[in-house]
Motif scaffolding. Sequence first.
Motif, PDB file in Angstrom:
ATOM      1  N   SER A 365       0.820  -1.218   0.000  1.00 38.09           N
ATOM      2  CA  SER A 365       0.000   0.000   0.000  1.00 38.09           C
ATOM      3  C   SER A 365       0.856   1.273   0.000  1.00 38.09           C
ATOM      4  O   SER A 365       0.504   2.254  -0.662  1.00 38.09           O
ATOM      5  N   LYS A 366       1.967   1.271   0.721  1.00 37.91           N
ATOM      6  CA  LYS A 366       2.837   2.461   0.744  1.00 37.91           C
ATOM      7  C   LYS A 366       3.484   2.673  -0.625  1.00 37.91           C
ATOM      8  O   LYS A 366       3.591   3.810  -1.098  1.00 37.91           O
ATOM      9  N   GLU A 367       3.927   1.577  -1.226  1.00 41.76           N
ATOM     10  CA  GLU A 367       4.525   1.686  -2.558  1.00 41.76           C
ATOM     11  C   GLU A 367       3.479   2.135  -3.586  1.00 41.76           C
ATOM     12  O   GLU A 367       3.811   2.856  -4.532  1.00 41.76           O
ATOM     13  N   TRP A 368       2.240   1.701  -3.397  1.00 38.47           N
ATOM     14  CA  TRP A 368       1.149   2.099  -4.297  1.00 38.47           C
ATOM     15  C   TRP A 368       0.975   3.610  -4.287  1.00 38.47           C
ATOM     16  O   TRP A 368       0.801   4.237  -5.336  1.00 38.47           O
ATOM     17  N   LEU A 369       1.022   4.208  -3.103  1.00 31.20           N
ATOM     18  CA  LEU A 369       0.845   5.653  -2.985  1.00 31.20           C
ATOM     19  C   LEU A 369       2.032   6.413  -3.573  1.00 31.20           C
ATOM     20  O   LEU A 369       1.868   7.501  -4.131  1.00 31.20           O
ATOM     21  N   ALA A 370       3.230   5.833  -3.455  1.00 28.76           N
ATOM     22  CA  ALA A 370       4.443   6.528  -3.908  1.00 28.76           C
ATOM     23  C   ALA A 370       4.731   6.321  -5.394  1.00 28.76           C
ATOM     24  O   ALA A 370       5.556   7.036  -5.965  1.00 28.76           O
ATOM     25  N   ALA A 371       4.049   5.392  -6.014  1.00 29.22           N
ATOM     26  CA  ALA A 371       4.339   5.063  -7.416  1.00 29.22           C
ATOM     27  C   ALA A 371       3.964   6.210  -8.344  1.00 29.22           C
ATOM     28  O   ALA A 371       3.046   6.990  -8.064  1.00 29.22           O
ATOM     29  N   ASN A 372       4.696   6.314  -9.442  1.00 27.82           N
ATOM     30  CA  ASN A 372       4.382   7.325 -10.455  1.00 27.82           C
ATOM     31  C   ASN A 372       2.995   7.061 -11.040  1.00 27.82           C
ATOM     32  O   ASN A 372       2.613   5.914 -11.284  1.00 27.82           O
ATOM     33  N   ILE A 373       2.255   8.129 -11.245  1.00 26.72           N
ATOM     34  CA  ILE A 373       0.903   8.013 -11.787  1.00 26.72           C
ATOM     35  C   ILE A 373       0.986   7.972 -13.307  1.00 26.72           C
ATOM     36  O   ILE A 373       1.553   8.866 -13.937  1.00 26.72           O
ATOM     37  N   THR A 374       0.434   6.932 -13.890  1.00 25.26           N
ATOM     38  CA  THR A 374       0.467   6.760 -15.340  1.00 25.26           C
ATOM     39  C   THR A 374      -0.952   6.853 -15.897  1.00 25.26           C
ATOM     40  O   THR A 374      -1.930   6.876 -15.152  1.00 25.26           O
ATOM     41  N   LYS A 375      -1.038   6.899 -17.191  1.00 23.43           N
ATOM     42  CA  LYS A 375      -2.342   6.970 -17.844  1.00 23.43           C
ATOM     43  C   LYS A 375      -2.959   5.584 -17.933  1.00 23.43           C
ATOM     44  O   LYS A 375      -2.270   4.605 -18.193  1.00 23.43           O
ATOM     45  N   GLY A 376      -4.250   5.496 -17.714  1.00 25.86           N
ATOM     46  CA  GLY A 376      -4.945   4.219 -17.831  1.00 25.86           C
ATOM     47  C   GLY A 376      -4.770   3.342 -16.608  1.00 25.86           C
ATOM     48  O   GLY A 376      -4.428   3.813 -15.521  1.00 25.86           O
ATOM     49  N   LEU A 377      -5.004   2.050 -16.773  1.00 24.83           N
ATOM     50  CA  LEU A 377      -4.893   1.086 -15.677  1.00 24.83           C
ATOM     51  C   LEU A 377      -3.904  -0.013 -16.030  1.00 24.83           C
ATOM     52  O   LEU A 377      -3.826  -0.450 -17.179  1.00 24.83           O
ATOM     53  N   HIS A 378      -3.175  -0.450 -14.987  1.00 28.65           N
ATOM     54  CA  HIS A 378      -2.230  -1.543 -15.133  1.00 28.65           C
ATOM     55  C   HIS A 378      -2.198  -2.308 -13.814  1.00 28.65           C
ATOM     56  O   HIS A 378      -2.655  -1.811 -12.786  1.00 28.65           O
TER      57      HIS A 378
END
Length: 485
Positions: A365-378
């Motif tokens: 969950s912490k890594e999810w919040l810190a991850a770069n935001i990209t277009k679309g879903l992956h």
Amino acid sequence: MYARRTWLLRLSVCLNVVVLLYACSYLATSRNGVDFVEETVSGRSLAALDTAQLPVSSAADATSRPPPNEPQPPLSAMASSGAGPSNATRKPNSGATVDPPASNPEHVTEREKTLSEVIKCYDRTSEPRMAQRGDFWVLYNYVRADRTFHCWESITYTTHADYTFLDNLKPLLERWRGPVSLSVHAPGTDFKPTLEAIRWARDCLSPLVAEYVTFHVFFSSRHIPKELPRSADASAKGLSDCNKPAPWVNVSAASLYKTRSRILYPVNVGRNAARESATTHYVLPSDIELYPSPGVIPDFLEMIRRQDKPLLRPNPKVFPLSIFELEKGATLPENKEQLVKMLKNGTAIPFHKKLCPGCHNVPKSKEWLAANITKGLHVFHIGKRIGYHVHWEPIFIGTHQDPLYDERLSWEGKSDKMPQGYALCVLDYEFQILDNAFLVHKPGIKVLKKDPQRAMFAAKTNALIKKVIFPELKVLYGVRKGCAV
């Protein structure tokens, strides 16, 4: 006599030479009995080469025609938004509009697949029906949505409630913009105001309600309403006075027939009835007060169409969405970037952080919040319901093939998703967590309050799970190291 023998010998030698030359010629183009064809410089496969050699019309047929004696999937292009039929699609039971065949054979063989080709499914009926479900009667598709979908065209949000929660449909639909399958609990005298609330929501709350929401109504056989209008009458429009307050305004939980009759809320009956009635292949079983981030439907379906590498893994899989609570009066975040800002300034927190942190603690969950935001879903991370996350209660996009919820459990008794979670674990499901999709609860952060009566129900539920349900699950699904209820 001697001359004849000499002539026969010479003829035999000639024949042997001819046979030998023929054999050499054959071996030059064959090895181990398999004929060879040299591939073209472009690197296309032999199958593509064979198709390209056909006439134009035949090449198109070769890629679009189903195998003999197999049912043909609906012929339609991918919906432009992913949330509903486009101009090139049809509604069930209506005339179909079919895309013209491609004129370029190479385009036909190398084109990207459409959703109808990737999602192998069949359209489900949405006809009204009445049926028993254990101790309950369910009026399936009692009031149907105006809009219909092919099984591959969208995702159905499946949920449950009593009529006092129908105000949540407006913010839910404004963000979801797709089909909703809603089971409404309406025992005894709660039935009449439930029907009035459904009509008012369709007429007055938002036009999206009539467009997208199909209502199912259920109640115990011991609490049947005195009158049941037929489905066609129940769905009639224009019967509400929109100048009057909604039927659920100023209605307390204590005044409901359910409360006065001390009926436990059959949460899993509602969940299962709504999910099984969904007409799309993909479903999102959730709670009516949880609102999804905008754009989930088209982004998810595009991910499915692309068939990213994680989706090709052989294990069964579901797609969890991270969940958050918002401060009362907070504006709903439109995207992950806004959500992260709210988490940093304290106007948002992880779901049930103050009630049961382990129940909704998403892996990484912490890594999810810190991850770069990209277009679309992956797919951000593939988690399992083991170890620290053994009691995780994920809310996820899944399919009709996933295990259902145990209908002996109630909302008051808690732990209502635990048996399903155990089944998913033993079946070795992968929880493919989505990177940019999330759910937010209706604003208002929950705090822990002592409730002796609910604690008593929870204790009874835990005993039921331990002594009855868990032994059944071990027989039905087996055991796997690390899995627990």
